[in-house]
Design a protein around this motif. Structure first.
Motif, PDB file in Angstrom:
ATOM      1  N   ASP A   8     -12.256   1.827   2.300  1.00 39.66           N
ATOM      2  CA  ASP A   8     -11.440   2.931   2.778  1.00 39.66           C
ATOM      3  C   ASP A   8     -10.735   2.412   4.031  1.00 39.66           C
ATOM      4  O   ASP A   8     -11.386   2.115   5.038  1.00 39.66           O
ATOM      5  CB  ASP A   8     -12.317   4.140   3.109  1.00 39.66           C
ATOM      6  CG  ASP A   8     -11.502   5.362   3.500  1.00 39.66           C
ATOM      7  OD1 ASP A   8     -10.354   5.197   3.953  1.00 39.66           O
ATOM      8  OD2 ASP A   8     -12.016   6.486   3.359  1.00 39.66           O
TER       9      ASP A   8
ATOM     10  N   SER B 282      -4.970  -4.439  -4.692  1.00 35.20           N
ATOM     11  CA  SER B 282      -4.245  -3.289  -5.223  1.00 35.20           C
ATOM     12  C   SER B 282      -4.804  -2.018  -4.606  1.00 35.20           C
ATOM     13  O   SER B 282      -6.024  -1.839  -4.553  1.00 35.20           O
ATOM     14  CB  SER B 282      -4.378  -3.210  -6.748  1.00 35.20           C
ATOM     15  OG  SER B 282      -3.743  -2.039  -7.249  1.00 35.20           O
ATOM     16  N   PRO B 283      -3.938  -1.117  -4.131  1.00 29.94           N
ATOM     17  CA  PRO B 283      -4.445   0.191  -3.718  1.00 29.94           C
ATOM     18  C   PRO B 283      -4.815   1.003  -4.953  1.00 29.94           C
ATOM     19  O   PRO B 283      -4.215   0.836  -6.022  1.00 29.94           O
ATOM     20  CB  PRO B 283      -3.259   0.815  -2.976  1.00 29.94           C
ATOM     21  CG  PRO B 283      -2.058   0.179  -3.601  1.00 29.94           C
ATOM     22  CD  PRO B 283      -2.473  -1.221  -3.959  1.00 29.94           C
TER      23      PRO B 283
ATOM     24  N   LYS C  55      -4.039   6.020  -1.926  1.00 29.78           N
ATOM     25  CA  LYS C  55      -3.528   4.746  -1.439  1.00 29.78           C
ATOM     26  C   LYS C  55      -4.332   4.167  -0.284  1.00 29.78           C
ATOM     27  O   LYS C  55      -4.215   2.978   0.018  1.00 29.78           O
ATOM     28  CB  LYS C  55      -2.065   4.916  -1.006  1.00 29.78           C
ATOM     29  CG  LYS C  55      -1.120   5.315  -2.130  1.00 29.78           C
ATOM     30  CD  LYS C  55      -0.954   4.188  -3.130  1.00 29.78           C
ATOM     31  CE  LYS C  55       0.119   4.519  -4.162  1.00 29.78           C
ATOM     32  NZ  LYS C  55       0.351   3.422  -5.112  1.00 29.78           N
ATOM     33  N   HIS C  56      -5.145   4.985   0.371  1.00 32.62           N
ATOM     34  CA  HIS C  56      -5.946   4.456   1.471  1.00 32.62           C
ATOM     35  C   HIS C  56      -7.182   3.713   0.975  1.00 32.62           C
ATOM     36  O   HIS C  56      -7.909   3.121   1.771  1.00 32.62           O
ATOM     37  CB  HIS C  56      -6.371   5.586   2.417  1.00 32.62           C
ATOM     38  CG  HIS C  56      -7.180   6.652   1.744  1.00 32.62           C
ATOM     39  ND1 HIS C  56      -6.605   7.714   1.091  1.00 32.62           N
ATOM     40  CD2 HIS C  56      -8.520   6.809   1.610  1.00 32.62           C
ATOM     41  CE1 HIS C  56      -7.552   8.493   0.594  1.00 32.62           C
ATOM     42  NE2 HIS C  56      -8.721   7.967   0.889  1.00 32.62           N
TER      43      HIS C  56
ATOM     44  N   LEU D 229      -8.454   0.540  -0.883  1.00 34.40           N
ATOM     45  CA  LEU D 229      -7.983  -0.783  -1.280  1.00 34.40           C
ATOM     46  C   LEU D 229      -9.014  -1.437  -2.193  1.00 34.40           C
ATOM     47  O   LEU D 229     -10.208  -1.456  -1.888  1.00 34.40           O
ATOM     48  CB  LEU D 229      -7.752  -1.656  -0.050  1.00 34.40           C
ATOM     49  CG  LEU D 229      -7.182  -3.054  -0.317  1.00 34.40           C
ATOM     50  CD1 LEU D 229      -5.764  -2.963  -0.879  1.00 34.40           C
ATOM     51  CD2 LEU D 229      -7.190  -3.885   0.969  1.00 34.40           C
TER      52      LEU D 229
ATOM     53  N   ILE E  88       0.850  -1.186   0.000  1.00 37.22           N
ATOM     54  CA  ILE E  88       0.000   0.000   0.000  1.00 37.22           C
ATOM     55  C   ILE E  88       0.887   1.238   0.000  1.00 37.22           C
ATOM     56  O   ILE E  88       0.713   2.156  -0.798  1.00 37.22           O
ATOM     57  CB  ILE E  88      -0.931  -0.003   1.226  1.00 37.22           C
ATOM     58  CG1 ILE E  88      -1.829  -1.241   1.182  1.00 37.22           C
ATOM     59  CG2 ILE E  88      -1.770   1.271   1.266  1.00 37.22           C
ATOM     60  CD1 ILE E  88      -2.653  -1.427   2.430  1.00 37.22           C
ATOM     61  N   ARG E  89       1.840   1.243   0.914  1.00 38.68           N
ATOM     62  CA  ARG E  89       2.929   2.221   0.934  1.00 38.68           C
ATOM     63  C   ARG E  89       4.217   1.445   1.151  1.00 38.68           C
ATOM     64  O   ARG E  89       4.180   0.231   1.324  1.00 38.68           O
ATOM     65  CB  ARG E  89       2.706   3.260   2.041  1.00 38.68           C
ATOM     66  CG  ARG E  89       1.421   4.067   1.865  1.00 38.68           C
ATOM     67  CD  ARG E  89       1.171   4.976   3.050  1.00 38.68           C
ATOM     68  NE  ARG E  89      -0.067   5.733   2.910  1.00 38.68           N
ATOM     69  CZ  ARG E  89      -1.266   5.284   3.241  1.00 38.68           C
ATOM     70  NH1 ARG E  89      -1.394   4.055   3.742  1.00 38.68           N
ATOM     71  NH2 ARG E  89      -2.336   6.029   3.087  1.00 38.68           N
TER      72      ARG E  89
ATOM     73  N   THR F  96     -14.176  -2.784  -2.651  1.00 42.83           N
ATOM     74  CA  THR F  96     -13.334  -1.652  -2.260  1.00 42.83           C
ATOM     75  C   THR F  96     -13.572  -1.312  -0.795  1.00 42.83           C
ATOM     76  O   THR F  96     -14.667  -1.535  -0.264  1.00 42.83           O
ATOM     77  CB  THR F  96     -13.618  -0.399  -3.118  1.00 42.83           C
ATOM     78  OG1 THR F  96     -14.964   0.039  -2.882  1.00 42.83           O
ATOM     79  CG2 THR F  96     -13.428  -0.688  -4.595  1.00 42.83           C
TER      80      THR F  96
END
Length: 355
Positions: A247, A225-226, A231-232, A234, A181-182, A245
């Motif tokens: 948050d 995948s983000p 990026k928050h 998903l 994600i990061r 999806t």
């Protein structure tokens, strides 16, 4: 719709008429990835990884790029590997990593029409007990490998010491999907339908967040995948053909489920330069183009906004209809998509209408 789970059980999947070309490649292809090119240029090379063959291989293909794009792709280099190719990802425009079902991780460089092996690792060097890798993701020089025994091994692939920087043991539940994600945060999805978020800076013996893919039934997770612009957010796919999806700032009240394909979703890809376009494929043999995915998320391509469920329904274009054989993977570069089909075919879909 905050505080609720929204499920769209039906929506139009419109047929889209593009230029479609098929190439018989004589092997079962599990992964197909374009060699990256600068934005605005057309990709002319492709790397594929085979599976379920007596002798599996990584293959470099050249694709004709003339006035009329005539002629079939041509294999210009073949490198045999041990076991099925389970994943293949480029880490820069010339270099890619590939994992195999025999426990090898391979680093290759594309040099004109050749594949040059730079480095090779195996499970013994990773200090783990698994005999093979099911997949991986890579970000900022670090690769996160999912093993058959449920471990996640993280290490800097440019480090000659090969020593793992982190090792996560989420359990023996068959980790199917792994995604950064990061640079310090990893999302994992398993075949029991559990998604977990791990912070590599903190205690790696317990996840920061754990939540089900589907609270009503155990649906295995196939891809994660983000959303590239936020990026928050998903995005995940399931064994039942759905796309979901969340948050990650509030996973309890932010899930949206889209009932999509009729069978397991095998791959999902955002367009690199226009991430509002999402492409998915499935074991039903179909390929879809979601051309308003950013609007579904309430996202903007120019500014960062908070997550909200969009009022619109998905606008889905069917690029390939359902057929007998599964589609194992897809990749898109510019206005051309390639799909790796289970009947020894590469299918090229050109002139995509991107938003």
């Amino acid at each position: 719709m905050d505080g609720s789970i929204t499920s769209f059980s039906s929506f139009d999947s419109k047929k889209q008429y593009n230029t479609i070309e098929r190439a018989y490649v004589h092997v079962k292809v599990n992964r197909a990835r374009w060699v990256p090119v600068p934005d605005g240029q057309s990709a002319s090379q492709l790397v594929t990884g085979s599976y379920s063959e007596l002798n599996n291989s990584l293959d470099l293909w050249t694709c004709p790029r003339g006035k009329h794009d005539e002629g079939a792709p041509r294999a210009v280099c073949t490198v045999q590997v041990s076991g099925d190719v389970t994943e293949l990802k480029f880490v820069d425009p010339q270099t890619f990593l590939a994992s195999t079902g025999k426990g090898d991780l391979l680093l290759f460089k594309v040099k004109e029409e050749q594949l040059e092996e730079i480095q090779k690792w195996d499970t013994t060097q990773m200090l783990c007990d698994a005999d093979s890798f099911t997949g991986f993701d890579v970000a900022d020089g670090v690769v996160a490998l999912a093993t058959t025994d449920g471990q996640i091994v993280c290490f800097p692939y440019a480090d000659s010491s090969n020593a793992p920087s982190n090792m996560i043991k989420p359990g023996k539940d068959g980790v199917k999907a792994v995604s950064f994600i990061r640079h310090h945060e990893i999302a994992l999805g398993n075949l029991r339908g559990q998604i977990s978020i791990w912070d590599l800076r903190e205690n790696i013996f317990a996840p920061a967040i754990t939540f089900p893919y589907n609270a009503d039934s155990a649906i295995g997770v196939t891809r994660l995948s983000p959303f590239p612009l936020q990026k928050h957010i998903l995005v995940a796919s399931g064994c039942d053909g759905t796309i979901a999806t969340w948050d990650l700032r509030n996973v309890t009240n932010s899930q949206t489920i889209y009932a999509a394909h009729s069978k397991l979703v095998s791959d999902l890809r955002f367009h690199d330069m226009r991430p509002g376009n999402l492409f998915t494929c499935s074991f039903a043999g179909d390929v879809w183009h979601w051309n308003n995915f950013d609007e579904l998320l309430g996202a903007s391509t120019s500014t960062s906004q908070s997550f909200s469920v969009g009022a619109q329904k998905p606008n889905v274009l069917c690029l390939l209809p359902e057929k007998k054989f599964p589609v194992n993977s897809i990749d898109v570069c510019g206005d051309t998509l390639v799909s790796a089909c289970d009947n020894d075919l590469l299918v090229f879909i050109k002139s995509l209408k991107l938003k």
